[in-house]
Write a protein that holds these residues in place. Sequence first.
Motif, PDB file in Angstrom:
ATOM      1  N   GLN A 117       6.640  -1.255  -0.814  1.00  0.00           N
ATOM      2  CA  GLN A 117       5.257  -1.724  -0.918  1.00  0.00           C
ATOM      3  C   GLN A 117       5.037  -3.052  -0.206  1.00  0.00           C
ATOM      4  O   GLN A 117       3.979  -3.290   0.369  1.00  0.00           O
ATOM      5  CB  GLN A 117       4.874  -1.860  -2.404  1.00  0.00           C
ATOM      6  CG  GLN A 117       3.450  -2.309  -2.657  1.00  0.00           C
ATOM      7  CD  GLN A 117       2.437  -1.277  -2.199  1.00  0.00           C
ATOM      8  OE1 GLN A 117       2.672  -0.059  -2.319  1.00  0.00           O
ATOM      9  NE2 GLN A 117       1.321  -1.726  -1.665  1.00  0.00           N
ATOM     10  N   TYR A 118       6.006  -3.941  -0.242  1.00  0.00           N
ATOM     11  CA  TYR A 118       5.866  -5.273   0.358  1.00  0.00           C
ATOM     12  C   TYR A 118       6.377  -5.317   1.795  1.00  0.00           C
ATOM     13  O   TYR A 118       6.559  -6.415   2.341  1.00  0.00           O
ATOM     14  CB  TYR A 118       6.617  -6.325  -0.477  1.00  0.00           C
ATOM     15  CG  TYR A 118       8.079  -6.008  -0.714  1.00  0.00           C
ATOM     16  CD1 TYR A 118       9.058  -6.353   0.221  1.00  0.00           C
ATOM     17  CD2 TYR A 118       8.474  -5.348  -1.862  1.00  0.00           C
ATOM     18  CE1 TYR A 118      10.375  -6.072   0.013  1.00  0.00           C
ATOM     19  CE2 TYR A 118       9.806  -5.060  -2.091  1.00  0.00           C
ATOM     20  CZ  TYR A 118      10.761  -5.431  -1.150  1.00  0.00           C
ATOM     21  OH  TYR A 118      12.089  -5.133  -1.358  1.00  0.00           O
ATOM     22  N   GLU A 119       6.587  -4.165   2.400  1.00  0.00           N
ATOM     23  CA  GLU A 119       7.091  -4.114   3.766  1.00  0.00           C
ATOM     24  C   GLU A 119       6.124  -3.337   4.665  1.00  0.00           C
ATOM     25  O   GLU A 119       5.282  -2.575   4.184  1.00  0.00           O
ATOM     26  CB  GLU A 119       8.471  -3.443   3.814  1.00  0.00           C
ATOM     27  CG  GLU A 119       9.561  -4.231   3.128  1.00  0.00           C
ATOM     28  CD  GLU A 119      10.900  -3.482   3.141  1.00  0.00           C
ATOM     29  OE1 GLU A 119      11.934  -4.130   2.966  1.00  0.00           O
ATOM     30  OE2 GLU A 119      10.880  -2.235   3.322  1.00  0.00           O
ATOM     31  N   ARG A 120       6.289  -3.584   5.941  1.00  0.00           N
ATOM     32  CA  ARG A 120       5.577  -2.812   6.957  1.00  0.00           C
ATOM     33  C   ARG A 120       6.599  -2.380   8.001  1.00  0.00           C
ATOM     34  O   ARG A 120       7.516  -3.142   8.333  1.00  0.00           O
ATOM     35  CB  ARG A 120       4.452  -3.623   7.605  1.00  0.00           C
ATOM     36  CG  ARG A 120       3.357  -4.044   6.646  1.00  0.00           C
ATOM     37  CD  ARG A 120       2.591  -2.846   6.133  1.00  0.00           C
ATOM     38  NE  ARG A 120       1.492  -3.247   5.260  1.00  0.00           N
ATOM     39  CZ  ARG A 120       1.609  -3.419   3.944  1.00  0.00           C
ATOM     40  NH1 ARG A 120       2.790  -3.220   3.360  1.00  0.00           N
ATOM     41  NH2 ARG A 120       0.579  -3.751   3.226  1.00  0.00           N
ATOM     42  N   ASN A 162       9.248  -7.908   6.223  1.00  0.00           N
ATOM     43  CA  ASN A 162       8.866  -8.328   4.879  1.00  0.00           C
ATOM     44  C   ASN A 162       7.544  -9.091   4.945  1.00  0.00           C
ATOM     45  O   ASN A 162       7.397 -10.051   5.713  1.00  0.00           O
ATOM     46  CB  ASN A 162       9.963  -9.233   4.284  1.00  0.00           C
ATOM     47  CG  ASN A 162       9.789  -9.448   2.792  1.00  0.00           C
ATOM     48  OD1 ASN A 162       8.704  -9.258   2.241  1.00  0.00           O
ATOM     49  ND2 ASN A 162      10.866  -9.848   2.139  1.00  0.00           N
ATOM     50  N   MET A 163       6.599  -8.673   4.119  1.00  0.00           N
ATOM     51  CA  MET A 163       5.281  -9.309   4.112  1.00  0.00           C
ATOM     52  C   MET A 163       5.089 -10.283   2.933  1.00  0.00           C
ATOM     53  O   MET A 163       3.986 -10.787   2.722  1.00  0.00           O
ATOM     54  CB  MET A 163       4.188  -8.230   4.048  1.00  0.00           C
ATOM     55  CG  MET A 163       4.279  -7.188   5.145  1.00  0.00           C
ATOM     56  SD  MET A 163       4.041  -7.882   6.789  1.00  0.00           S
ATOM     57  CE  MET A 163       2.292  -8.268   6.719  1.00  0.00           C
ATOM     58  N   GLN A 164       6.140 -10.521   2.182  1.00  0.00           N
ATOM     59  CA  GLN A 164       6.041 -11.443   1.052  1.00  0.00           C
ATOM     60  C   GLN A 164       5.981 -12.900   1.522  1.00  0.00           C
ATOM     61  O   GLN A 164       6.326 -13.220   2.667  1.00  0.00           O
ATOM     62  CB  GLN A 164       7.244 -11.257   0.116  1.00  0.00           C
ATOM     63  CG  GLN A 164       7.268  -9.939  -0.618  1.00  0.00           C
ATOM     64  CD  GLN A 164       8.517  -9.801  -1.464  1.00  0.00           C
ATOM     65  OE1 GLN A 164       9.609 -10.170  -1.032  1.00  0.00           O
ATOM     66  NE2 GLN A 164       8.354  -9.252  -2.662  1.00  0.00           N
ATOM     67  N   ILE A 165       5.531 -13.746   0.614  1.00  0.00           N
ATOM     68  CA  ILE A 165       5.537 -15.185   0.902  1.00  0.00           C
ATOM     69  C   ILE A 165       6.978 -15.679   0.848  1.00  0.00           C
ATOM     70  O   ILE A 165       7.690 -15.459  -0.140  1.00  0.00           O
ATOM     71  CB  ILE A 165       4.653 -15.946  -0.101  1.00  0.00           C
ATOM     72  CG1 ILE A 165       3.186 -15.534   0.061  1.00  0.00           C
ATOM     73  CG2 ILE A 165       4.798 -17.438   0.094  1.00  0.00           C
ATOM     74  CD1 ILE A 165       2.256 -16.201  -0.931  1.00  0.00           C
ATOM     75  N   VAL A 166       7.379 -16.354   1.881  1.00  0.00           N
ATOM     76  CA  VAL A 166       8.750 -16.855   2.004  1.00  0.00           C
ATOM     77  C   VAL A 166       8.763 -18.342   1.659  1.00  0.00           C
ATOM     78  O   VAL A 166       7.940 -19.117   2.169  1.00  0.00           O
ATOM     79  CB  VAL A 166       9.298 -16.626   3.424  1.00  0.00           C
ATOM     80  CG1 VAL A 166      10.724 -17.137   3.544  1.00  0.00           C
ATOM     81  CG2 VAL A 166       9.217 -15.151   3.784  1.00  0.00           C
ATOM     82  N   PRO A 219       3.487   1.416   3.488  1.00  0.00           N
ATOM     83  CA  PRO A 219       4.484   1.722   2.453  1.00  0.00           C
ATOM     84  C   PRO A 219       4.475   3.199   2.096  1.00  0.00           C
ATOM     85  O   PRO A 219       3.446   3.874   2.140  1.00  0.00           O
ATOM     86  CB  PRO A 219       4.039   0.845   1.277  1.00  0.00           C
ATOM     87  CG  PRO A 219       2.590   0.586   1.504  1.00  0.00           C
ATOM     88  CD  PRO A 219       2.391   0.558   2.982  1.00  0.00           C
ATOM     89  N   GLY A 220       5.647   3.701   1.735  1.00  0.00           N
ATOM     90  CA  GLY A 220       5.795   5.102   1.361  1.00  0.00           C
ATOM     91  C   GLY A 220       6.795   5.816   2.246  1.00  0.00           C
ATOM     92  O   GLY A 220       7.610   5.210   2.942  1.00  0.00           O
ATOM     93  N   PHE A 221       6.688   7.169   2.246  1.00  0.00           N
ATOM     94  CA  PHE A 221       7.591   8.000   3.029  1.00  0.00           C
ATOM     95  C   PHE A 221       7.018   8.204   4.429  1.00  0.00           C
ATOM     96  O   PHE A 221       5.833   8.481   4.588  1.00  0.00           O
ATOM     97  CB  PHE A 221       7.778   9.341   2.334  1.00  0.00           C
ATOM     98  CG  PHE A 221       8.703  10.260   3.047  1.00  0.00           C
ATOM     99  CD1 PHE A 221      10.071  10.123   2.921  1.00  0.00           C
ATOM    100  CD2 PHE A 221       8.194  11.272   3.855  1.00  0.00           C
ATOM    101  CE1 PHE A 221      10.931  10.993   3.590  1.00  0.00           C
ATOM    102  CE2 PHE A 221       9.051  12.144   4.514  1.00  0.00           C
ATOM    103  CZ  PHE A 221      10.411  12.004   4.387  1.00  0.00           C
ATOM    104  N   THR A 222       7.883   8.053   5.443  1.00  0.00           N
ATOM    105  CA  THR A 222       7.456   8.237   6.827  1.00  0.00           C
ATOM    106  C   THR A 222       8.574   8.906   7.613  1.00  0.00           C
ATOM    107  O   THR A 222       9.740   8.883   7.194  1.00  0.00           O
ATOM    108  CB  THR A 222       7.081   6.881   7.473  1.00  0.00           C
ATOM    109  OG1 THR A 222       6.560   7.113   8.787  1.00  0.00           O
ATOM    110  CG2 THR A 222       8.278   5.962   7.538  1.00  0.00           C
TER     111      THR A 222
END
Length: 324
Positions: free
Chosen positions: A29-32, A64-68, A48-51
């Motif tokens: 979910q927090y990744e692209r 990673n799209m989270q705050i670092v 996010p999900g299956f690809t």
Amino acid sequence: MLDELLAVGAATAAAAVVYVAAAARVVRQYERGVVFRLGRLRQDIRGPGFTMIVPGVDKLRKVNMQIVTMPVPAQDGITRDNVTVRVDAVIYFKVMDAADAVVRVEDYRFAVSQMAQTSLRSIIGKSDLDDLLSNREKLNQGLELMLDSPAVGWGVSIDRVEIKDVSLPETMKRSMARQAEADRERRARVINADAELQASKKLAEAAGVMSDQPAALQLRLLQTVVAVAAEKNSTLVLPFPVELLRFLERAAQQQGPPPGQEGEQTPDGPKATQARAAVARPPDAQAPEAPTFEPPLPLADEAPDPAPGQPPTVGDWAGGVTRS
């Protein structure tokens, strides 16, 4: 024939399973996911999900799209007022564009870290020591602007920058401690002087009220006695009002000297007054001297007898006149 068909179907199914296993990817979910096909960037960013990707042709890179939260190593610098300090900070940032973060910069984390260290040294050189200690919010905003300008091109957004600690030399710490102590002592003296001024004004007002009502002084005296007697003391201090002494002094001056003692007064009595008047009077204005009067000499038979056991003196013989 049927066996051959079954074998081919089994082989196809096995190949399909292997293909799916090799092409399947799961993005959190927090990744692209950024897909490169034969080295070229695909415009579709996988959510996010299956690809699925083409095995051997596509390459998926997760961002990673989270705050670092990244700590900035402590930097030594000299402030604008020539004070050596050591400052460290912390940066909060996140990736806004996954494709730019992968394509435009080799390692966006390392790039942000190096840019933060350089900007922090620049902020130290442009600021005074007082700004580093007391005006950190303004410095944080300036440091955030310095980092945000190049980070936008990398697909990174600087969320917040905080100066964490400022280390000073020991000599500077002692000097600042002495300065703070002197300033607090100055404020304490000013407050004490202000309190003394206010107390003096209140005491002056209280004295005015007591002068209008003399009984108030007596009541105050009784309150003082009660306050002193409340403690278990062996000695009781009883203050004597000064106004009573002044009253007795004025009463004594108005009464004057007792009769029969006018000539025996102290230097402040009538004799001293007559002496001061005689000195102040000019010589020609002084009263004429009174004629002296000599008493007659006593007769010989009237002369006093000498004391028993003592010979008569010359005065005893010469002072008498014989009667014929």
